[in-house]
Design an enzyme around this catalytic site. Sequence first.
Site, PDB file in Angstrom:
ATOM      1  N   HIS A 111      -3.155  -2.646   4.540  1.00 32.70           N
ATOM      2  CA  HIS A 111      -2.426  -1.715   5.414  1.00 32.70           C
ATOM      3  C   HIS A 111      -3.180  -1.532   6.730  1.00 32.70           C
ATOM      4  O   HIS A 111      -3.918  -0.585   6.906  1.00 32.70           O
ATOM      5  CB  HIS A 111      -2.148  -0.380   4.704  1.00 32.70           C
ATOM      6  CG  HIS A 111      -3.353   0.384   4.230  1.00 32.70           C
ATOM      7  ND1 HIS A 111      -4.376  -0.170   3.509  1.00 32.70           N
ATOM      8  CD2 HIS A 111      -3.697   1.696   4.384  1.00 32.70           C
ATOM      9  CE1 HIS A 111      -5.285   0.756   3.237  1.00 32.70           C
ATOM     10  NE2 HIS A 111      -4.905   1.899   3.762  1.00 32.70           N
ATOM     11  N   HIS A 156       0.801  -1.233   0.000  1.00 34.99           N
ATOM     12  CA  HIS A 156       0.000   0.000   0.000  1.00 34.99           C
ATOM     13  C   HIS A 156       0.831   1.278   0.000  1.00 34.99           C
ATOM     14  O   HIS A 156       1.445   1.633   0.997  1.00 34.99           O
ATOM     15  CB  HIS A 156      -0.970   0.038   1.187  1.00 34.99           C
ATOM     16  CG  HIS A 156      -2.077   1.014   0.978  1.00 34.99           C
ATOM     17  ND1 HIS A 156      -3.269   0.681   0.348  1.00 34.99           N
ATOM     18  CD2 HIS A 156      -2.168   2.334   1.244  1.00 34.99           C
ATOM     19  CE1 HIS A 156      -4.029   1.747   0.263  1.00 34.99           C
ATOM     20  NE2 HIS A 156      -3.395   2.766   0.796  1.00 34.99           N
ATOM     21  N   ASP A 210       1.809   2.401   3.653  1.00 31.97           N
ATOM     22  CA  ASP A 210       1.055   3.660   3.583  1.00 31.97           C
ATOM     23  C   ASP A 210       1.996   4.845   3.323  1.00 31.97           C
ATOM     24  O   ASP A 210       1.658   5.990   3.625  1.00 31.97           O
ATOM     25  CB  ASP A 210       0.239   3.902   4.864  1.00 31.97           C
ATOM     26  CG  ASP A 210      -1.169   4.414   4.566  1.00 31.97           C
ATOM     27  OD1 ASP A 210      -1.427   4.823   3.421  1.00 31.97           O
ATOM     28  OD2 ASP A 210      -1.998   4.423   5.488  1.00 31.97           O
ATOM     29  N   ASP A 227       0.570   5.486  -1.334  1.00 30.83           N
ATOM     30  CA  ASP A 227      -0.318   6.543  -1.837  1.00 30.83           C
ATOM     31  C   ASP A 227       0.385   7.531  -2.757  1.00 30.83           C
ATOM     32  O   ASP A 227      -0.132   8.628  -2.994  1.00 30.83           O
ATOM     33  CB  ASP A 227      -0.954   7.279  -0.654  1.00 30.83           C
ATOM     34  CG  ASP A 227      -2.096   6.479  -0.054  1.00 30.83           C
ATOM     35  OD1 ASP A 227      -3.025   6.141  -0.806  1.00 30.83           O
ATOM     36  OD2 ASP A 227      -2.053   6.172   1.141  1.00 30.83           O
ATOM     37  N   HIS A 271     -13.284   3.064   2.174  1.00 30.34           N
ATOM     38  CA  HIS A 271     -12.257   3.901   2.793  1.00 30.34           C
ATOM     39  C   HIS A 271     -12.834   4.293   4.152  1.00 30.34           C
ATOM     40  O   HIS A 271     -13.409   3.441   4.836  1.00 30.34           O
ATOM     41  CB  HIS A 271     -11.884   5.101   1.892  1.00 30.34           C
ATOM     42  CG  HIS A 271     -10.696   5.848   2.409  1.00 30.34           C
ATOM     43  ND1 HIS A 271     -10.755   7.152   2.815  1.00 30.34           N
ATOM     44  CD2 HIS A 271      -9.432   5.444   2.643  1.00 30.34           C
ATOM     45  CE1 HIS A 271      -9.560   7.521   3.276  1.00 30.34           C
ATOM     46  NE2 HIS A 271      -8.742   6.493   3.176  1.00 30.34           N
ATOM     47  N   HIS A 312      -9.613  -0.866   6.588  1.00 29.72           N
ATOM     48  CA  HIS A 312     -10.632   0.202   6.668  1.00 29.72           C
ATOM     49  C   HIS A 312     -12.047  -0.296   6.963  1.00 29.72           C
ATOM     50  O   HIS A 312     -12.885   0.490   7.411  1.00 29.72           O
ATOM     51  CB  HIS A 312     -10.698   1.056   5.382  1.00 29.72           C
ATOM     52  CG  HIS A 312      -9.616   2.067   5.242  1.00 29.72           C
ATOM     53  ND1 HIS A 312      -9.568   3.213   5.996  1.00 29.72           N
ATOM     54  CD2 HIS A 312      -8.527   2.102   4.427  1.00 29.72           C
ATOM     55  CE1 HIS A 312      -8.495   3.923   5.641  1.00 29.72           C
ATOM     56  NE2 HIS A 312      -7.836   3.260   4.700  1.00 29.72           N
ATOM     57  N   GLU A 369      -8.571   1.747  -3.584  1.00 29.90           N
ATOM     58  CA  GLU A 369      -8.833   1.906  -2.152  1.00 29.90           C
ATOM     59  C   GLU A 369     -10.176   2.578  -1.923  1.00 29.90           C
ATOM     60  O   GLU A 369     -10.263   3.798  -1.744  1.00 29.90           O
ATOM     61  CB  GLU A 369      -7.706   2.705  -1.478  1.00 29.90           C
ATOM     62  CG  GLU A 369      -7.879   2.732   0.032  1.00 29.90           C
ATOM     63  CD  GLU A 369      -6.787   3.504   0.750  1.00 29.90           C
ATOM     64  OE1 GLU A 369      -6.057   4.274   0.100  1.00 29.90           O
ATOM     65  OE2 GLU A 369      -6.678   3.337   1.976  1.00 29.90           O
TER      66      GLU A 369
HETATM   67 ZN   LIG Z   1      -5.905   3.751   3.764  1.00 28.86          ZN
END
Ligand SMILES: [Zn+2]
Length: 401
Positions: free
Chosen positions: A229, A42, A346, A44, A167, A208, A140
Site C-alpha cells: 500500500h 491491504h 488501506d 485494516d 510500520h 513503510h 504489518e
Molecule cells: Zn500502513
Amino acid sequence: MSKFSFRWLAWLACLPLTAVAAGADPAAARKLHFDAVVIDTHDDTTQRLLDPAFDLGVRHADGSIDIPRMREGGLDAIFFSIWIPGTTTGKEAVGKALQQIEAVKRQVAAHPQDLELVTTAAGIRRAAAAGRIAVLLGVEGGHMIDNDLANLRRFHELGVRYMTLTHSVNVDWADSSTDTPKNAGLSDFGREVVREMNRLGMMVDVSHVSDATFDDVLAISTAPVIASHSSARAIARVPRNMNDRMIRALAAKDGVMHVNFHMAFLSQPYTTAIKADGKRIDNAINAQAEERCGTDEACLIMTGSQLARERVAAGRLPRVEWTEIVDHIIYAARLGGAAHVGLGSDFDGADMPYGMEDVTSLPKITAALLERGVSPEDVRGILGGNVLRVMEQVEAVAAKH
Ligand SMILES: [Zn+2]
C-alpha cells in the site's frame, strides 16, 4: 503548481488513446471488472474484527468493508492487515498479532459460504471460481516477530503470506521511512529475515520502509517483492510514497506497487494543508479522536476520517477525488510498466478520497483505467493478475529451498 506536477500531467497526456471506445462502454467495463480476479492487498478491517460483536456478514453503515459490499464491489481476494502500533513490542506484540489472526479466522469460520482462508495464488483462483472471497493475511510491521525467526515461521504456518518489514517507527533490524535512520537500512538480522521469508514463501512488503531499507531488500531478496500500500512520491511528496527510482527498481525485480488510497498520500495540496502550521490540523484531529476513542484503534481510525472530512466540508482542507487514485496508477504504470501496479486500498485504516468511501466503488477504477487508455489486459493485471504472478514466483522460490 510545481514542476513535478507539470511533469506527471505531461506523462498522463501522452497515454495512447486507442482503448477509449472500450472504456466508453460501461457494460464492457463492468463485465471486465466482475470477470477479473480483483485483489486488494491491504485492508485494516481487522481492527474492527477484534470486537466480538462485529459481523463481517452484514452490511454496515460505517467503515468500508463487509461481505455484502465486497460482493457489490467485485472484490475476490482481500489481505487483512495484522497490525499493532510499532511502539508495542516484545511478547505483547506477538500475542496481539496472534489474537488478530484468530479474529480474522473466526470471521472465515462464521461465513463458510462467502469466505475462504487461502495461502496461495492457486487458492485465490480456486476460491474465486467457487464464488467465495479469498481471505489472506499480511503482518504489518516486523516488530511483531520480536526479533525471533521462530515467530516469523509461526506466522507463516498460521497462513500469513506477507510481512511489511516496518510500520511507522524503526524496528531493531530495519529502518522506517518515517523515523530517524538507525540501521542505514537493514541490519544483518534484517537480511536474515528477508532470506527466511524467501525460504518460507512469504512476500516481502516494502511499504513503510525507508529508501535505504528498500534498497537493501531489493539487493537481497531472491523473489520479487511488493509494496502492499504505497503511492507515488512524485505526485504527493511524503516519505511513505515511492520515488521514481524505487518504482522502476521494484518493477525491474518483477515486483508490484499497490497504490494506497489515503488522501494524504494521493494529493500534494491535501498533504501540504494537513501538515501546515506545524501539523496543526493533523495534531488536532488526532487529539480529538483520542479523546473520543482512547486506544480503540478501529474507533481512532474511523473518527479520524470523519474529522478530516468535517474539515474538508468546512473548507479547511482541500477535497481529494477518487480519480487521483487512477492518476497514481497510471503514473506508476508509465514508469515501471502496467504489469507492476496493483491496488492496496488501506480501507478501514486511512482517509478515503471522495467517491471511494468503500469497496463498492472499486468498479469505477476499472472503468476509469479503460477510459484513460489502459488496455483491458493491463487492467486485469492491475486489478489482481500482477500480484498473483508475484505470489506464484514467491512460491516457486520457496519450493526450491
Ligand atoms: Zn500502513
